[in-house]
Design an enzyme around this catalytic site. Structure first.
Site, mmCIF file in Angstrom:
data_model
loop_
_atom_site.group_PDB
_atom_site.id
_atom_site.type_symbol
_atom_site.label_atom_id
_atom_site.label_comp_id
_atom_site.label_asym_id
_atom_site.label_seq_id
_atom_site.Cartn_x
_atom_site.Cartn_y
_atom_site.Cartn_z
ATOM 1 N N ARG A 219 7.628 53.907 67.341
ATOM 2 C CA ARG A 219 7.759 52.601 66.684
ATOM 3 C C ARG A 219 7.481 51.500 67.694
ATOM 4 O O ARG A 219 7.784 51.656 68.892
ATOM 5 C CB ARG A 219 9.174 52.411 66.125
ATOM 6 C CG ARG A 219 9.419 53.120 64.794
ATOM 7 C CD ARG A 219 8.673 52.454 63.649
ATOM 8 N NE ARG A 219 8.795 53.151 62.368
ATOM 9 C CZ ARG A 219 7.922 54.006 61.858
ATOM 10 N NH1 ARG A 219 6.820 54.330 62.539
ATOM 11 N NH2 ARG A 219 8.112 54.549 60.668
ATOM 12 N N GLU B 287 2.898 44.072 63.372
ATOM 13 C CA GLU B 287 1.862 44.811 62.620
ATOM 14 C C GLU B 287 1.651 44.166 61.255
ATOM 15 O O GLU B 287 2.661 43.844 60.608
ATOM 16 C CB GLU B 287 2.285 46.266 62.431
ATOM 17 C CG GLU B 287 2.351 47.043 63.732
ATOM 18 C CD GLU B 287 2.774 48.507 63.534
ATOM 19 O OE1 GLU B 287 2.920 48.948 62.381
ATOM 20 O OE2 GLU B 287 2.964 49.199 64.539
ATOM 21 N N HIS C 271 -1.541 51.952 63.978
ATOM 22 C CA HIS C 271 -0.470 52.703 63.288
ATOM 23 C C HIS C 271 -1.045 53.747 62.314
ATOM 24 O O HIS C 271 -0.767 53.723 61.112
ATOM 25 C CB HIS C 271 0.471 51.739 62.534
ATOM 26 C CG HIS C 271 1.820 52.360 62.282
ATOM 27 N ND1 HIS C 271 2.984 51.642 62.241
ATOM 28 C CD2 HIS C 271 2.202 53.655 62.055
ATOM 29 C CE1 HIS C 271 4.009 52.443 61.993
ATOM 30 N NE2 HIS C 271 3.555 53.673 61.885
HETATM 31 P P1 NAD Z 1 13.700 62.475 64.417
HETATM 32 O O1 NAD Z 1 14.819 61.743 63.768
HETATM 33 O O2 NAD Z 1 13.421 63.882 64.035
HETATM 34 O O3 NAD Z 1 13.932 62.464 65.994
HETATM 35 C C1 NAD Z 1 14.340 61.342 66.706
HETATM 36 C C2 NAD Z 1 15.073 61.813 67.953
HETATM 37 O O4 NAD Z 1 15.337 60.678 68.753
HETATM 38 C C3 NAD Z 1 16.421 62.455 67.624
HETATM 39 O O5 NAD Z 1 16.507 63.732 68.210
HETATM 40 C C4 NAD Z 1 17.429 61.498 68.246
HETATM 41 O O6 NAD Z 1 18.567 62.166 68.782
HETATM 42 C C5 NAD Z 1 16.613 60.860 69.356
HETATM 43 N N1 NAD Z 1 17.142 59.584 69.815
HETATM 44 C C6 NAD Z 1 17.709 58.599 69.076
HETATM 45 N N2 NAD Z 1 18.097 57.591 69.886
HETATM 46 C C7 NAD Z 1 17.779 57.964 71.132
HETATM 47 C C8 NAD Z 1 17.933 57.350 72.398
HETATM 48 N N3 NAD Z 1 18.496 56.154 72.522
HETATM 49 N N4 NAD Z 1 17.485 58.013 73.477
HETATM 50 C C9 NAD Z 1 16.913 59.226 73.384
HETATM 51 N N5 NAD Z 1 16.748 59.865 72.212
HETATM 52 C C10 NAD Z 1 17.171 59.235 71.104
HETATM 53 O O7 NAD Z 1 12.416 61.574 64.221
HETATM 54 P P2 NAD Z 1 10.882 62.042 64.180
HETATM 55 O O8 NAD Z 1 10.530 62.454 62.801
HETATM 56 O O9 NAD Z 1 10.620 62.965 65.309
HETATM 57 O O10 NAD Z 1 10.155 60.648 64.433
HETATM 58 C C11 NAD Z 1 10.162 60.046 65.714
HETATM 59 C C12 NAD Z 1 9.578 58.655 65.634
HETATM 60 O O11 NAD Z 1 8.227 58.716 65.204
HETATM 61 C C13 NAD Z 1 10.284 57.753 64.630
HETATM 62 O O12 NAD Z 1 10.414 56.467 65.189
HETATM 63 C C14 NAD Z 1 9.324 57.717 63.464
HETATM 64 O O13 NAD Z 1 9.474 56.536 62.710
HETATM 65 C C15 NAD Z 1 8.001 57.752 64.190
HETATM 66 N N6 NAD Z 1 6.842 58.130 63.395
HETATM 67 C C16 NAD Z 1 5.676 57.429 63.569
HETATM 68 C C17 NAD Z 1 4.543 57.763 62.868
HETATM 69 C C18 NAD Z 1 3.287 56.992 63.053
HETATM 70 O O14 NAD Z 1 2.580 56.763 62.080
HETATM 71 N N7 NAD Z 1 2.956 56.609 64.261
HETATM 72 C C19 NAD Z 1 4.587 58.848 61.960
HETATM 73 C C20 NAD Z 1 5.771 59.573 61.816
HETATM 74 C C21 NAD Z 1 6.888 59.202 62.543
#
Ligand code: NAD
Length: 530
Positions: free
Chosen positions: A233, A262, A280
């Site tokens: 993000r 964005e 994105h």
């Molecule tokens: P997820 O919830 O499976 O994993 C997130 C992880 O981050 C969790 O394990 C959590 O414990 C950890 N976390 C939270 N706060 C933290 C901190 N302060 N320090 C360290 N770790 C921390 O999420 P996901 O499905 O793997 O998605 C990850 C990111 O990717 C999200 O922000 C999601 O919105 C983004 N995403 C972006 C796109 C894109 O189009 N670029 C597509 C899908 C997901």
């Protein structure tokens, strides 16, 4: 009963719509106005949206028959989850469906950063041949620092290990077990991760804590020539700090898919060829869109069939694997929950669910919900579902608590025992286990040891432990033409009361139950329907 009806209000992949059509009556009304949707929503059991349709209290009120709102995609900002939960409407999304796409874009950016792909392409098309000056770096043997070892972070770990990278990760919110499962070294402090990594990739959600997580101080601590990738993000990597890192040459390159603002059309960062930006597009693949459509359609179908909806956001989230493991417990305990109010009438005030052995190490939230749903179902019928079970229990003044014990219970390597305390402080107990063949079993009821595979129709008989009762019951079921599948007998101490549980082919009528109760040796006879 006719088919359930679903309305698709926003664009969704055809594969998903086809799947819906196999099971439901589907109206595809892409781009329908809010006014019209408010007018017709009461005809539908399911509503499918993306991010444009506001699903608020007003729409949910009008949608009297709605059982599920499916969001084809990740966020649920346009759905008022609290209002949905209050009305027992499931809200589900598809958080898993684009994880591989997002991860692969991260890898693409990482490789592009390591080999100057973006600049080389532009330079060559400008008429140059800079073969000698374009010197990249290998990923092999380098240290990859993953921040956030969730769904995408863990996919990244698995894939980049295949590149021969040394993978380390920082995620203070997950168990050590998860690091072990992905063969990743756990790093306790973010500072250590940024100091040790050659490439840093961010995979956390955007939270107060993660905004600016990679800023001036962290970049300062990094190795020279570090590569930074962010497909999570915007704002998690501070853009001003990144600008300075690129300007000073400390950062070799950055691959960034998500931005502070964005859409955005200009930025000081665009002066750098080694700032590789994408708008994105992490989730934008044909495969992800297809997966999203199929996943949301499947969840809608599950919800309408009364089955578990893996990504319901107003239910505890469960990984697919975990859900598979817990499903037998969810089904068994929902059934055992249904027994109390079919045997007793006194209102419940307290439920204590104890998990023993292997099952105690799992996330059992969903099992607690299932038991509570089962408990209230004989009383509330269709008014109760997985979503509102805990709210309804709370409203009924029932407190539900769980206890966990790692050790085995007697000879059972997994055992779930429930104590239900009623308003008169009487305690009812019931327990179950999952046999090695995956079969759920009722193994204890009010202190009697038994071994019954629950079935839809059952007859629970409490009797005096005297000779001849089994014969009497046998004769009666014969006379009443009750087809018996199995019969189980349980007793505590010789000579005291005993119980008999019969699994049968159809529900026993009140009249038949009365005939059982006429017998001297029979204390009670109750029909239990699951
Ligand atoms: P997820 O919830 O499976 O994993 C997130 C992880 O981050 C969790 O394990 C959590 O414990 C950890 N976390 C939270 N706060 C933290 C901190 N302060 N320090 C360290 N770790 C921390 O999420 P996901 O499905 O793997 O998605 C990850 C990111 O990717 C999200 O922000 C999601 O919105 C983004 N995403 C972006 C796109 C894109 O189009 N670029 C597509 C899908 C997901």
């Amino acid at each position: 009963m006719g088919k359930f009806k679903a309305i698709v209000a926003e664009k969704m992949d055809d594969a998903g719509i086809e799947l819906l059509k196999q099971e439901l009556d589907v109206d595809v009304r892409i781009g329908i106005s809010r006014g019209e949707l408010l007018e017709i929503i009461d005809q539908y059991d399911a509503l499918l949206v993306r991010s444009a349709t506001m699903v608020d209290g007003e729409l949910l009120d009008k949608g009297k028959n709605l059982k599920i709102v499916g969001r084809a995609g990740n966020g649920t900002d346009n759905i008022d989850i609290h209002e949905a939960t209050k009305r027992g409407v499931i809200a589900a999304n598809t958080p898993h469906s684009n994880t591989i796409s997002a991860c692969e874009l991260g890898i693409a950016l990482m490789l592009a950063c390591a080999r100057d792909v973006s600049y080389a392409d532009k330079d060559m098309k400008a008429g140059n041949w800079s073969r000698n000056s374009l010197e990249g770096v290998e990923l092999y043997n380098k240290t990859l620092g993953i921040i956030g070892l969730g769904r995408i972070g863990s996919l990244m770990a698995t894939r980049m290990k295949a590149f021969g990278m040394n993978v380390i990760a920082y995620d203070p919110y997950i168990s050590d077990e998860r690091f072990k499962r992905f063969g990743v070294e756990k790093i306790e402090e973010l500072e250590e991760l940024v100091k040790r990594s050659d490439i840093i990739t961010v995979h956390t959600p955007r939270t107060e804590e993660t905004i600016g997580m990679i800023s001036y101080k962290e970049i300062e601590l990094m190795k020279d020539n570090v590569i930074i990738v962010n497909v999570a993000r915007g704002k998690i990597v501070d853009e001003e700090a990144l600008y300075h890192g690129l300007k000073s040459g400390k950062v070799r390159a950055a691959g960034i898919d998500v931005h502070a603002v964005e859409p955005r059309f200009e930025s000081p960062l665009y002066e750098f060829d080694n700032f590789i930006a994408t708008p994105h597009i992490g989730a934008n693949t044909a495969d992800a869109q297809k997966n999203v459509g199929i996943a949301i359609a499947q969840q809608v179908i599950n919800a309408l069939k009364g089955e578990i909806v893996p990504n319901a956001v107003n239910l505890p989230a469960m990984e697919r694997e975990e859900l598979k493991e817990m499903k037998p417990y969810i089904e068994l305990m929902e059934n055992l929950g249904k027994v109390y109010y079919q045997l007793h009438k006194e209102p419940v005030k307290f439920v204590e669910i104890s998990y023993w052995g292997d099952v105690s190490s799992n996330d059992t939230n969903m099992v607690n919900i299932a038991f509570t749903k089962g408990l209230l179902e004989p009383v509330l019928k269709e008014g109760i579902n997985y979503v509102n079970a805990m709210v309804m229990a709370d409203q009924a003044g029932i407190s539900v608590q769980e206890k966990k014990f790692a050790e085995n219970y007697n000879n059972y390597s997994n055992y779930v025992g429930v104590k239900v305390t009623n308003n008169k402080n009487e305690v009812f107990t019931i327990a179950g286990t999952i046999a090695s063949n995956g079969q759920g079993k009722l193994i204890e009821l009010e202190g009697f040891e038994i071994d019954v595979t629950p079935s839809e129709y059952m007859l629970f008989i409490k009797n005096k432990d005297v000779p001849g009762v089994i014969g009497q019951v046998g004769t009666l079921v014969g006379e009443e033409a009750i087809n018996v599948a199995t019969m189980h007998v349980g007793r505590k101490i010789k000579g005291e009361n005993a119980i008999m549980i019969l699994t049968i082919d159809s529900e026993v009528t009140k009249e038949t139950l009365a005939k059982f109760k006429e017998k001297d040796s029979i204390i009670s006879a109750k029909s239990v329907v699951l």
